[in-house]
Structures are given as structure tokens and as C-alpha cells.
Write an enzyme that holds these catalytic residues in place. Structure first.
Site, PDB file in Angstrom:
ATOM      1  N   SER A 186      -6.063   3.543   4.365  1.00 22.15           N
ATOM      2  CA  SER A 186      -5.491   2.677   3.322  1.00 22.15           C
ATOM      3  C   SER A 186      -6.575   1.984   2.504  1.00 22.15           C
ATOM      4  O   SER A 186      -6.460   0.809   2.138  1.00 22.15           O
ATOM      5  CB  SER A 186      -4.548   1.636   3.931  1.00 22.15           C
ATOM      6  OG  SER A 186      -3.693   1.111   2.945  1.00 22.15           O
TER       7      SER A 186
ATOM      8  N   SER B 174       0.788  -1.236   0.000  1.00 22.54           N
ATOM      9  CA  SER B 174       0.000   0.000   0.000  1.00 22.54           C
ATOM     10  C   SER B 174       0.820   1.285   0.000  1.00 22.54           C
ATOM     11  O   SER B 174       0.250   2.372  -0.119  1.00 22.54           O
ATOM     12  CB  SER B 174      -0.941   0.022   1.208  1.00 22.54           C
ATOM     13  OG  SER B 174      -2.050  -0.804   0.972  1.00 22.54           O
TER      14      SER B 174
ATOM     15  N   LYS C  47       0.202   3.826  -2.668  1.00 24.96           N
ATOM     16  CA  LYS C  47      -0.794   4.901  -2.608  1.00 24.96           C
ATOM     17  C   LYS C  47      -0.176   6.296  -2.529  1.00 24.96           C
ATOM     18  O   LYS C  47      -0.862   7.299  -2.759  1.00 24.96           O
ATOM     19  CB  LYS C  47      -1.750   4.641  -1.441  1.00 24.96           C
ATOM     20  CG  LYS C  47      -2.653   3.445  -1.725  1.00 24.96           C
ATOM     21  CD  LYS C  47      -3.318   2.882  -0.493  1.00 24.96           C
ATOM     22  CE  LYS C  47      -4.126   1.633  -0.877  1.00 24.96           C
ATOM     23  NZ  LYS C  47      -4.499   0.820   0.274  1.00 24.96           N
TER      24      LYS C  47
END
Length: 384
Positions: free
Chosen positions: A122, A66, A69
Site C-alpha cells: 500500500s 487506499s 489504489k
């Protein structure tokens, strides 16, 4: 029967002991082997200069979960004109695997709210909603991500999706991720979002409370971002950041089981050993150059830009500053902002920074009356 029970009991004890030995001695080697097969990496940089303060395997291509991102947020903020404009959640963004803020079909939220859902909670669904809102599809958005990565110099990265769920062609390096994060930190909205500990976002169907998964924000002095990440393939990943004394540090750790401890260790190393210096200060580096045929005989010049750079606190580093200014007078007229020289900063003969010296005054050419006056003044002085 009693004898059989005793044998079984002893066998069970031996089995437990053997299993315990296996846990102690075999499992660590298995875990190390698994980690070594994928590799791990870390890097610590100072944001404004990009100087690497510490690293290990910075160019090893790895999955990043993640922490992807960060690139997603950078791409969104680079593409949209109004962060508070509202988009409708697409069908594809509902029920995305993994971390989620539980978006509903047809729900209306602003880019800002979805970015908070992306970076604090997230939300993989936030990532897909943002991607479709910006580019029309996840694939088109991934192309945008790759385009921006290339422009930033992150040439060892490739993005397939906006959330970081595993794909064999989805990877980055610690160096690239630090470069991307440094660029994102130049965006005020990004810095505001990733430093936020908790917030609420709302739509017509109620409110969502979002808490940041980055616990360094609560336990580390000066922490102001940025993003956690984990998948089975990527391992534990963390991009962290902190600012003290005007120095913004960014640490990236990929596939580290000790990601929190290692990130703190890296940030501590940076703050303990480095400080920000200003080898070129345009307000302090002011010089004069002679002017021939002007209303005044000299003009002030200074560098066009400041240069701030991290140097070691122990005094072992002294930037090599080289100034190139003409040794002859300028000819009038001289205009404000006229380039007349250069100032450069080197470290170990490697160029760190260079900028022009420019004039900070106008100097008009002497008129006929001034020339006549100067002629008679010179004549009077010759008689004395």
C-alpha cells in the site's frame, strides 16, 4: 489526615467507577454517532455478470482510503504498453505521507515492481511514482482516473489523488468500487499482483521484501485479492475477492470496523447461496434452418456468445430464454457467420443478455447441373 486520605480514596474509587461507566455506556454511543455521520456501505457482486447478490447503501458516496489504489492500478495498466519498462522515481514520490515502501530519489524501478509496492504494501510513494511516470503529474493522472471511471460507469466517484489520502472531493461508492474492481480483474497482471501474498522487488540499491496486507489471502478458501484501506475519515475499508467453482465474487465494505468479519460473511453468503449457470451455451444451443436453392437443404446455426450467470442454488430462479429464429427457409447462398436470429435471456422481464444466432456453415447455391438432376429425379419419383 487519615480521614482526608480515606475521603480521597473513596472519591478516587467513585471516579474510577464513573469513568468505567462512561467507557461502557457513553463511548459506544459516541463511536456509533461518529460512524453514522459518515455512513457505511457494502456490496457483493459476481464479477463476470456484475450481478449484485447483496448490498447496503451501495450508492452512498464515501471516502475510500487506499482502496483508491485499485483505480490507480487499473489506470496504469490501461495506459502503459510494457509493464516491465523502468522509470526513475520522481522527487515528489519520496517521503509521501502514510504507508510507504521508502522510495529514494532517482531510484529506478519497473512499473511492475511499483505496482507490487502499491497493492501489497500500500505504498503511497509507489502511487505517486506511478502517477508521475504515466501522466507527468499527480493532477494529470487523477484526470485519467476520472476519465476511466466515467467510461466504466462509475459515475458516483471522483478521484483527486492516486493513493487515497483524505480530500473532501475524493470519494466513491461501494457499487462503483465493485465495478472498477471487476474491470481490473479482466487484466491478468492485476489479478496476479493482488493475489500475491509476498514478493521481493529490487533496484540498484538493494531489495525490498513486500508482504500483502490482505490477510484473507491466508485464511479464506479461494481468496485472490484485493485491497485494504484506512484513514481516520474513511474508516476501515476492504475490497476482497475469492473464486470457487468458476464463480469469482467481489465484496466491498466501506467504513466498517468489522471489515474482515463482514467481508467473510458476504463471501460466504455468495458461495453458500449461488452457483454459476450457463443459460446460453453456444456449443449446446445448435439448431437447423432450411435452405432453399442450396446444395444442401439445411444449415446449422448457433449463438455467437456464451452467457454465464449466477443463480440461486435453491432452484427458485429460472432464467427466461427467448429464441427468435425465422420460420421460413433461407435462400442460398448462405455464408458462414450470417446473422439469422437472436437468443435473449430475461429475469423478471429484465433483459440480462442477448446475442445473435449465426450460421456455422457455408451453403452454396445449386448449379445448373444439380437443378437438371433434381428435375429428372423428381420425374422418376412421380412414376412410382
Amino acid at each position: 489526615m487519615a480521614e482526608t486520605r480515606q475521603i480521597c480514596t473513596e472519591f478516587a474509587k467513585k471516579t474510577v467507577i464513573l469513568a468505567f461507566i462512561a467507557i461502557i455506556f457513553v463511548m459506544p454511543f459516541t463511536a456509533l454517532k461518529a460512524r453514522a455521520s459518515g455512513g457505511s456501505a457494502y456490496i457483493l457482486i459476481e464479477r463476470s455478470s456484475g450481478r449484485i447478490l447483496k448490498s447496503e447503501n451501495p450508492d452512498l458516496r464515501l471516502p475510500m482510503a487506499s482502496t483508491t489504489k485499485i483505480m490507480t492500478a487499473y489506470t496504469v495498466l490501461s495506459e502503459i504498453e510494457d509493464i516491465d519498462s523502468v522509470i526513475t522515481v520522481a522527487d515528489e514520490a519520496v517521503g509521501v505521507e502514510g504507508s510507504s515502501i521508502y522510495l529514494r530519489k532517482g531510484e529506478k524501478l519497473s512499473y511492475r515492481e511499483l505496482l507490487y509496492g502499491l497493492m501489497l504494501q500500500s505504498g503511497n510513494d509507489s502511487a505517486v511514482a506511478l502517477a508521475i511516470g504515466v501522466a507527468g503529474s499527480v493532477d494529470a493522472f487523477a484526470d485519467m482516473m476520472n476519465g476511466y471511471a466515467k467510461r466504466l460507469g462509475a459515475t458516483d466517484s471522483h478521484f483527486v489523488n492516486p493513493h487515497g489520502l483524505h480530500h473532501p472531493d475524493h470519494y466513491t461508492t461501494a457499487r462503483d468500487l465493485a465495478v472498477i474492481t471487476a474491470a481490473a480483474y479482466a487484466m491478468p497482471e492485476f489479478k496476479e499482483i493482488v493475489s500475491c501474498k509476498h514478493t521481493e522487488i529490487s533496484s540498484g540499491e538493494g531489495k525490498r521484501y513486500l508482504a500483502n496486507k490482505n490477510k484473507l489471502l491466508n485464511i479464506y478458501d479461494g481468496a485472490n485479492g484485493v485491497k485494504t484501506g484506512y484513514t481516520k475519515n474513511a474508516g476501515k475499508c476492504l475490497v476482497s475477492a475469492a473464486e470457487r467453482g468458476g464463480m469469482q465474487l467481489i465484496a466491498v465494505v466501506l467504513n466498517r470496523g468489522d471489515m474482515w468479519a463482514k467481508s467473510i460473511e458476504l463471501l460466504n453468503y455468495g458461495f453458500d447461496n449461488y452457483r454459476m449457470a450457463k443459460p446460453v451455451d453456444k456449443t449446446a444451443e445448435t439448431y437447423e434452418i432450411g435452405v432453399k436453392g442450396g446444395e444442401v437443404g439445411r444449415v446449422l446455426i448457433q449463438p455467437e456468445e456464451n452467457f454465464v450467470y449466477p443463480i440461486r442454488k435453491d432452484g427458485s430462479e429460472k432464467p427466461d430464454i427467448r429464441i427468435e429464429i425465422p420460420d421460413r427457409a433461407l435462400s442460398a447462398p448462405v455464408e458462414y457467420g450470417q446473422v439469422v436470429g437472436k437468443i435473449s435471456v430475461y429475469a423478471e422481464n429484465r433483459l440480462l443478455f442477448s446475442t445473435n444466432f449465426t450460421t456455422i456453415q457455408n451453403v452454396e447455391k445449386k448449379g445448373v447441373y444439380d437443378k437438371v438432376k433434381d428435375f429428372f429425379k423428381a420425374g422418376d419419383e412421380s412414376k412410382t
